[in-house]
Design a protein around this motif. Structure first.
Motif, short mmCIF file in Angstrom:
data_model
loop_
_atom_site.label_atom_id
_atom_site.label_comp_id
_atom_site.label_asym_id
_atom_site.label_seq_id
_atom_site.Cartn_x
_atom_site.Cartn_y
_atom_site.Cartn_z
N LYS A 2 -14.06 -8.29 5.37
CA LYS A 2 -13.07 -9.03 4.60
C LYS A 2 -11.83 -8.19 4.37
CE LYS A 2 -14.00 -11.56 1.17
NZ LYS A 2 -14.46 -12.06 -0.16
N LYS A 3 -10.68 -8.83 4.44
CA LYS A 3 -9.40 -8.15 4.32
C LYS A 3 -9.30 -7.34 3.04
CE LYS A 3 -4.47 -9.35 4.12
NZ LYS A 3 -4.28 -9.33 2.66
N ASP A 4 -9.79 -7.88 1.92
CA ASP A 4 -9.66 -7.22 0.63
C ASP A 4 -10.50 -5.94 0.53
OD1 ASP A 4 -7.93 -9.19 -0.11
OD2 ASP A 4 -9.40 -10.32 -1.30
N LEU A 5 -11.46 -5.77 1.41
CA LEU A 5 -12.32 -4.59 1.37
C LEU A 5 -11.82 -3.48 2.29
CD1 LEU A 5 -15.84 -6.32 1.42
CD2 LEU A 5 -14.53 -5.50 -0.56
N LEU A 6 -10.83 -3.80 3.08
CA LEU A 6 -10.28 -2.81 4.02
C LEU A 6 -9.34 -1.85 3.32
CD1 LEU A 6 -9.55 -5.20 7.01
CD2 LEU A 6 -11.24 -3.35 6.98
N PRO A 7 -9.14 -0.64 3.87
CA PRO A 7 -8.20 0.31 3.27
C PRO A 7 -6.76 -0.16 3.44
CG PRO A 7 -8.97 1.14 5.37
CD PRO A 7 -9.80 -0.09 5.07
N ILE A 8 -5.89 0.35 2.59
CA ILE A 8 -4.45 0.15 2.75
C ILE A 8 -3.92 1.25 3.66
CG2 ILE A 8 -2.23 0.21 1.55
CD1 ILE A 8 -3.65 -1.04 -0.87
N ILE A 112 1.96 3.05 16.86
CA ILE A 112 2.86 2.52 17.88
C ILE A 112 2.91 0.99 17.90
CG2 ILE A 112 2.61 4.55 19.36
CD1 ILE A 112 0.68 2.90 21.09
N HIS A 113 2.01 0.35 17.11
CA HIS A 113 1.99 -1.11 17.12
C HIS A 113 1.24 -1.62 15.89
CE1 HIS A 113 2.22 -5.06 19.10
NE2 HIS A 113 1.02 -5.28 18.61
N ILE A 114 1.80 -2.68 15.28
CA ILE A 114 1.12 -3.35 14.17
C ILE A 114 1.15 -4.85 14.43
CG2 ILE A 114 0.99 -3.70 11.67
CD1 ILE A 114 2.72 -1.27 11.29
N SER A 115 0.03 -5.50 14.15
CA SER A 115 -0.02 -6.96 14.26
C SER A 115 -1.06 -7.47 13.28
CB SER A 115 -0.40 -7.38 15.69
OG SER A 115 -1.71 -6.92 16.02
N ARG A 116 -1.15 -8.77 13.15
CA ARG A 116 -2.29 -9.38 12.46
C ARG A 116 -3.42 -9.51 13.47
NH1 ARG A 116 -2.32 -9.95 6.76
NH2 ARG A 116 -0.23 -10.56 6.07
N PRO A 131 -6.70 -9.46 8.66
CA PRO A 131 -6.34 -8.06 8.44
C PRO A 131 -5.23 -7.63 9.39
CG PRO A 131 -8.39 -8.20 9.67
CD PRO A 131 -8.03 -9.61 9.27
N PHE A 132 -4.56 -6.56 9.04
CA PHE A 132 -3.59 -5.94 9.95
C PHE A 132 -4.35 -5.11 10.97
CE2 PHE A 132 -1.05 -6.70 6.16
CZ PHE A 132 0.15 -7.14 6.69
N LEU A 133 -3.84 -5.07 12.18
CA LEU A 133 -4.41 -4.23 13.23
C LEU A 133 -3.36 -3.20 13.63
CD1 LEU A 133 -6.75 -3.74 15.27
CD2 LEU A 133 -5.48 -5.18 16.87
N LEU A 134 -3.69 -1.92 13.48
CA LEU A 134 -2.78 -0.83 13.84
C LEU A 134 -3.32 -0.12 15.07
CD1 LEU A 134 -2.78 -1.12 10.54
CD2 LEU A 134 -1.40 0.93 10.66
N ILE A 135 -2.43 0.12 16.02
CA ILE A 135 -2.78 0.92 17.20
C ILE A 135 -2.11 2.28 17.03
CG2 ILE A 135 -2.67 1.13 19.70
CD1 ILE A 135 -2.63 -1.90 19.87
N GLU A 144 -7.78 1.86 17.47
CA GLU A 144 -7.42 0.73 16.63
C GLU A 144 -8.01 0.90 15.23
OE1 GLU A 144 -8.72 -2.82 18.53
OE2 GLU A 144 -7.18 -2.76 20.09
N TYR A 145 -7.21 0.50 14.23
CA TYR A 145 -7.65 0.53 12.83
C TYR A 145 -7.28 -0.80 12.19
CZ TYR A 145 -7.82 5.64 13.37
OH TYR A 145 -8.10 6.92 13.79
N GLU A 146 -8.14 -1.29 11.32
CA GLU A 146 -7.83 -2.48 10.54
C GLU A 146 -7.47 -2.07 9.11
OE1 GLU A 146 -10.05 -6.30 12.53
OE2 GLU A 146 -11.03 -5.30 10.84
N ALA A 147 -6.56 -2.83 8.50
CA ALA A 147 -6.11 -2.53 7.15
C ALA A 147 -5.86 -3.82 6.38
CB ALA A 147 -4.83 -1.69 7.19
N GLY A 148 -6.05 -3.75 5.07
CA GLY A 148 -5.80 -4.92 4.23
C GLY A 148 -4.34 -5.09 3.88
N ALA A 149 -3.58 -3.99 3.91
CA ALA A 149 -2.15 -4.00 3.64
C ALA A 149 -1.55 -2.80 4.35
CB ALA A 149 -1.87 -3.94 2.14
#
Length: 429
Positions: A2-8, A112-116, A131-135, A144-149
């Motif tokens: 769940k998005k709310d449980l992911l790190p910022i 280098i990249h951020i998306s939903r 969640p946000f997806l960061l590369i 790849e990392y997922e983040a709530g914000a």
């Protein structure tokens, strides 16, 4: 997950990024921090020899100080002026080594990249719950990392403005776009040379004053100051009325040097082209008062022309920037140098920093875009407000906890000044 449980996710390991880590740590909210360089505060090490004009009082975040005190760390004297290197060694490094922060810091890690996750920029369905997806690139590998914000605190230092007026970069000609250590390790590069310095801010003042000091031991050193505007009193700041005494003194020393004729000044000077002569020295084709002029040849050119934000990794999320300043849109009327030149910006926080992409924020120097008046204290207040909002403390997010030192000078246009006063309850100065 769940998005709310992911790190910022915090992007940028400078003072503002570390302030976000400290604030989130005290709120017991998970976070992950990515720093593109090999150490926290990498950008500060590019000009480690420069003494800042703001005291430690304005350079430390309240949550960071609290964490350091909890671990018995000695804080710098708040009334002293730090070197840029000391921001790293005496503040960021000890902070980054604390057990509440160290495990969540990733160095040499460039986002280098951020998306939903699973969506591109165009898709609306259930977007805010994704969640946000960061590369992230690290040593040629991608992860790849997922983040709530996401909090973007990458700053602007790594993206200097071009020397050529109008924004075109002539990459085939090299010039200095940082703050060289003129009096020490870079002394041989500039001693006895003909040097041009472009820019009209505090960085240019520092550079020119160092060159003038070098000139005392190397009288053949020649200095030309290239200024796009007119050289007038307001350019040098508030002097003795500046509430940051070192900033006022810097402007005073620069004005005294110009008035004494210690350097050549080319005002209303727009650089159109850079070329090399037969001796590999630089010739600058300029436009001055609608007349073309060739300046030089120069052995070295130092471009202290400011920086600009990098939005390249944000292409797949919905963000906005002011069309002229490239700042967060709501900040533009408060910081636009076409309107006023002071660093006294009305306190602002999460509400002004909101982006169309929910839970994504641009903070710190990058939130100012190309405007040159950012102070770290402003970034810390931004972070305090944003973190309060992200952790559910809406009352704290709306509260103002910032008082900035005034410059003692402002070039505000009267009509715009009245508008700002009406909108905010007070004028900028």
């Amino acid at each position: 997950m769940k998005k709310d449980l992911l790190p910022i996710a915090i992007i940028g390991g400078g003072p503002v990024g570390l302030a976000a880590a400290a604030q989130l740590s005290l709120k017991r909210r998970p976070f992950i921090l990515f720093e593109a360089g090999p150490t926290l505060g990498t950008s500060f090490l590019d000009y480690e020899h420069v003494r800042l004009f703001s005291t430690w009082r304005y350079n430390m975040d309240s949550a960071a100080k609290k964490l350091l005190k909890m671990h018995g760390k000695k804080l710098p004297d708040e009334e002293l002026l730090p070197l840029a290197a000391e921001i790293v060694t005496d503040y960021l490094k000890p902070l980054g080594e604390l057990p509440e922060i160290a495990p969540y810091v990733h160095l040499n890690s460039k986002v280098i990249h951020i998306s939903r996750s699973g969506l591109d920029k165009m898709k609306d369905h259930n977007r805010e719950n994704k969640p946000f997806l960061l590369i992230v690139e690290n040593d040629g590998l991608y992860k790849e990392y997922e983040a709530g914000a996401v909090i973007d605190a990458t700053g602007t230092w790594q993206n200097p403005n071009p020397l050529v007026s109008g924004g075109m970069q002539q990459k085939e000609y090299t010039f200095h776009s940082r703050l060289p250590d003129i009096l020490n390790k870079d002394c041989a590069t500039f001693s006895g040379k003909n040097i041009a310095v472009a820019g009209s801010g505090h960085s240019a003042f520092n550079t020119i004053l160092d060159l003038l000091e070098l000139q005392k031991s190397s009288p053949e050193t020649e200095i030309t100051w290239l200024v796009r505007g007119k050289v007038q009193q307001s350019l040098f700041g508030g002097g003795d009325t500046d509430q940051l005494a070192a900033r006022g003194e810097l402007g005073n020393r620069m004005k005294e040097s110009v008035d004494a004729g210690l350097l050549r000044v080319e005002e209303e000077c727009f650089i159109r082209q850079i070329e090399r002569d037969e001796n590999n020295r630089m010739l600058l084709t300029t436009s001055q008062k609608d007349k073309s002029k060739i300046l030089g040849p120069y052995d070295e050119v130092i471009a202290n022309t400011g920086s600009r934000p990098d939005f390249s990794f944000l292409r797949e999320i919905r963000y906005q920037s002011d069309p002229s300043l490239e700042s967060v849109p709501a900040l533009a009327p408060l910081i636009d140098p076409n309107v006023h030149s002071c660093g006294t910006v009305r306190p602002h926080g999460e509400e002004e920093l909101r982006q169309p992409e929910k839970d994504f924020y641009i903070v710190g120097a990058k939130s100012y875009g190309r405007a040159p008046t950012f102070l770290l204290a402003t970034g810390y207040e931004q972070i305090r407000s944003v973190v309060a909002y992200l952790t559910g403390d809406l009352e704290a997010s709306k509260r103002v906890e910032l008082s900035l030192p005034e410059t003692g000078v402002c070039s505000s246009r009267p009509v715009k000044l009245q508008q700002l006063a009406a909108n905010s309850g007070k004028a900028c100065c």
